[in-house]
Design a protein around this motif. Structure first.
Motif, PDB file in Angstrom:
ATOM      1  N   TRP A  23       0.839  -1.201   0.000  1.00 39.39           N
ATOM      2  CA  TRP A  23       0.000   0.000   0.000  1.00 39.39           C
ATOM      3  C   TRP A  23       0.872   1.248   0.000  1.00 39.39           C
ATOM      4  O   TRP A  23       0.540   2.251  -0.645  1.00 39.39           O
ATOM      5  N   GLU A  24       1.983   1.193   0.708  1.00 32.90           N
ATOM      6  CA  GLU A  24       2.908   2.321   0.701  1.00 32.90           C
ATOM      7  C   GLU A  24       3.440   2.571  -0.704  1.00 32.90           C
ATOM      8  O   GLU A  24       3.487   3.717  -1.169  1.00 32.90           O
ATOM      9  N   VAL A  25       3.809   1.481  -1.394  1.00 32.26           N
ATOM     10  CA  VAL A  25       4.264   1.615  -2.785  1.00 32.26           C
ATOM     11  C   VAL A  25       3.133   2.146  -3.661  1.00 32.26           C
ATOM     12  O   VAL A  25       3.360   3.006  -4.528  1.00 32.26           O
ATOM     13  N   ALA A  26       1.916   1.642  -3.431  1.00 32.59           N
ATOM     14  CA  ALA A  26       0.769   2.073  -4.226  1.00 32.59           C
ATOM     15  C   ALA A  26       0.508   3.563  -4.070  1.00 32.59           C
ATOM     16  O   ALA A  26       0.229   4.264  -5.054  1.00 32.59           O
ATOM     17  N   MET A  27       0.614   4.073  -2.854  1.00 37.11           N
ATOM     18  CA  MET A  27       0.367   5.497  -2.627  1.00 37.11           C
ATOM     19  C   MET A  27       1.488   6.352  -3.205  1.00 37.11           C
ATOM     20  O   MET A  27       1.233   7.433  -3.742  1.00 37.11           O
ATOM     21  N   GLU A  28       2.728   5.877  -3.107  1.00 34.44           N
ATOM     22  CA  GLU A  28       3.831   6.613  -3.732  1.00 34.44           C
ATOM     23  C   GLU A  28       3.660   6.666  -5.249  1.00 34.44           C
ATOM     24  O   GLU A  28       3.848   7.717  -5.874  1.00 34.44           O
ATOM     25  N   ASN A  29       3.292   5.528  -5.828  1.00 34.20           N
ATOM     26  CA  ASN A  29       3.062   5.490  -7.276  1.00 34.20           C
ATOM     27  C   ASN A  29       1.875   6.357  -7.667  1.00 34.20           C
ATOM     28  O   ASN A  29       1.889   7.012  -8.718  1.00 34.20           O
ATOM     29  N   PHE A  30       0.835   6.354  -6.825  1.00 34.87           N
ATOM     30  CA  PHE A  30      -0.335   7.182  -7.135  1.00 34.87           C
ATOM     31  C   PHE A  30       0.023   8.665  -7.115  1.00 34.87           C
ATOM     32  O   PHE A  30      -0.464   9.438  -7.940  1.00 34.87           O
ATOM     33  N   ALA A  31       0.887   9.054  -6.160  1.00 40.32           N
ATOM     34  CA  ALA A  31       1.313  10.455  -6.120  1.00 40.32           C
ATOM     35  C   ALA A  31       2.058  10.828  -7.401  1.00 40.32           C
ATOM     36  O   ALA A  31       1.802  11.879  -7.997  1.00 40.32           O
ATOM     37  N   ILE A  32       2.971   9.955  -7.826  1.00 37.42           N
ATOM     38  CA  ILE A  32       3.721  10.212  -9.064  1.00 37.42           C
ATOM     39  C   ILE A  32       2.789  10.215 -10.263  1.00 37.42           C
ATOM     40  O   ILE A  32       2.784  11.154 -11.078  1.00 37.42           O
ATOM     41  N   PRO A  78       7.462  -4.265 -12.988  1.00 35.40           N
ATOM     42  CA  PRO A  78       8.145  -5.468 -12.460  1.00 35.40           C
ATOM     43  C   PRO A  78       7.953  -5.631 -10.949  1.00 35.40           C
ATOM     44  O   PRO A  78       8.062  -4.645 -10.224  1.00 35.40           O
ATOM     45  N   GLY A  79       7.689  -6.862 -10.506  1.00 33.58           N
ATOM     46  CA  GLY A  79       7.329  -7.103  -9.114  1.00 33.58           C
ATOM     47  C   GLY A  79       5.992  -6.461  -8.847  1.00 33.58           C
ATOM     48  O   GLY A  79       4.991  -6.805  -9.478  1.00 33.58           O
ATOM     49  N   PHE A  80       5.946  -5.522  -7.929  1.00 33.37           N
ATOM     50  CA  PHE A  80       4.745  -4.698  -7.759  1.00 33.37           C
ATOM     51  C   PHE A  80       5.149  -3.224  -7.759  1.00 33.37           C
ATOM     52  O   PHE A  80       4.603  -2.403  -7.049  1.00 33.37           O
ATOM     53  N   SER A  81       6.110  -2.890  -8.624  1.00 38.11           N
ATOM     54  CA  SER A  81       6.658  -1.537  -8.680  1.00 38.11           C
ATOM     55  C   SER A  81       5.690  -0.532  -9.294  1.00 38.11           C
ATOM     56  O   SER A  81       5.882   0.672  -9.134  1.00 38.11           O
ATOM     57  N   THR A  82       4.676  -1.006 -10.033  1.00 43.29           N
ATOM     58  CA  THR A  82       3.672  -0.087 -10.583  1.00 43.29           C
ATOM     59  C   THR A  82       2.317  -0.306  -9.914  1.00 43.29           C
ATOM     60  O   THR A  82       1.274  -0.045 -10.506  1.00 43.29           O
ATOM     61  N   GLU A  83       2.348  -0.789  -8.685  1.00 45.89           N
ATOM     62  CA  GLU A  83       1.121  -0.971  -7.915  1.00 45.89           C
ATOM     63  C   GLU A  83       0.437   0.370  -7.709  1.00 45.89           C
ATOM     64  O   GLU A  83       1.066   1.389  -7.435  1.00 45.89           O
ATOM     65  N   LEU A  84      -0.888   0.392  -7.874  1.00 40.24           N
ATOM     66  CA  LEU A  84      -1.712   1.549  -7.577  1.00 40.24           C
ATOM     67  C   LEU A  84      -2.805   1.122  -6.597  1.00 40.24           C
ATOM     68  O   LEU A  84      -3.046  -0.079  -6.421  1.00 40.24           O
ATOM     69  N   PRO A  85      -3.484   2.065  -5.936  1.00 41.63           N
ATOM     70  CA  PRO A  85      -4.547   1.665  -5.002  1.00 41.63           C
ATOM     71  C   PRO A  85      -5.582   0.734  -5.625  1.00 41.63           C
ATOM     72  O   PRO A  85      -6.064  -0.187  -4.962  1.00 41.63           O
TER      73      PRO A  85
END
Length: 290
Positions: A63-72, A238-245
């Motif tokens: 979820w932390e990755v998802a929120m960072e990606n969502f911000a970007i 790759p992995g879950f590097s483009t995870e979004l909410p």
């Protein structure tokens, strides 16, 4: 009879209102309730978890990755569509030849689904098939474009594909707003000696404020619920590097059978939508009272 005639519009709209109340607000309420339960594969309303599911969501590394990606993604996607859409609208507003054909070309990507866009851009960005391979065939042997395979850069591939698809829609909003500006205001600005750039910056762009608000709300809503574009383009990797909410919510609800956690993340997405919509509604209501 007169009373029935007076109630005719309300009675006509009643089935639609009931349908919206059940299928939209009803399911929102059910999702909120599920987020407080211990539901896993199937809903369970006899075991309650409280707000612990929200804590699990916010403490989860994905979820932390998802929120960072969502911000970007959100900032670049909304900013990119606004910038390109405005430039295209100003270009078409110059009454150029073949405006209709160009407008159709710019709007064409919006006719495609995000799945089609994702698959097409995946082909374009895949090093062995797309741009990198094409430039190397044309003689530029050192050319590299492998962002889609890099964990740090893959989210920018999603941004590029999203901006490409949505800029035409924003262009249409701005073009309609440009054509709706009172010509007398522009004439007065010219009489006061305003140059082309100065007129756009101080007169025309401020007059587009309602169109800007609408575009931000619409594109922000699309950014929050973006799922099919990510799945078709990168699959969340790759992995879950483009995870979004949205992909986080789907993964935990339907793949991991953690329905309560997925419902909690869905409620958080609703909060993000409300953060966009409430200021917009407040602005519209305030302007309507003037």
């Amino acid at each position: 009879m007169r009373k029935l005639r007076g109630l005719a519009p309300q009675l006509t709209l009643l089935p639609s209102l009931i349908l919206v109340a059940v299928t939209v607000y009803g399911f929102i309420a059910v999702t909120m309730v599920l987020s407080l339960t211990k539901s896993r594969m199937l809903p369970r309303f006899d075991r309650w978890e409280g707000f612990d599911n929200y804590a699990r969501v916010w403490n989860h590394p994905r979820w932390e990755v998802a929120m960072e990606n969502f911000a970007i993604f959100g900032i670049l996607y909304i900013g990119g569509t606004l910038f390109i859409g405005l430039l295209l609208a100003i270009f078409l507003d110059q009454k150029i030849r073949a405006e209709g054909a160009l407008r159709t070309i710019y709007l064409y990507p919006m006719a495609l689904s995000f799945i089609v866009t994702g698959v097409a851009w995946q082909w374009i960005m895949t090093p062995d098939l797309g741009l990198e391979r094409a430039f190397q065939i044309w003689g530029w042997d050192s050319f590299e474009f492998d962002w889609i395979t890099q964990s740090e850069m893959a989210i920018y591939c999603v941004v590029i594909a999203g901006v490409w698809q949505a800029s035409g829609f924003v262009m249409a909003l701005f073009l309609a707003a440009l054509r709706g500006i009172n010509p007398e205001i522009l004439a007065a600005a010219k009489m006061d000696g305003a140059s082309g750039p100065s007129m756009y910056w101080h007169v025309i762009v401020p007059a587009l404020r309602p169109a800007f608000l609408t575009a931000i709300v619409v594109q922000g809503h699309l950014a929050i619920k973006s799922y099919d574009l990510v799945v078709a383009l990168t699959g969340g990797g790759p992995g879950f590097s483009t995870e979004l909410p949205s992909t986080f919510m789907y993964e935990f609800t339907f793949s991991r059978n953690e329905m309560a956690v997925g419902a909690s993340s869905a409620v958080m997405m609703l909060v993000l939508v409300m953060i966009l919509i409430v200021p917009y509604l407040y602005s519209e209501l305030r302007d309507g009272d003037r």
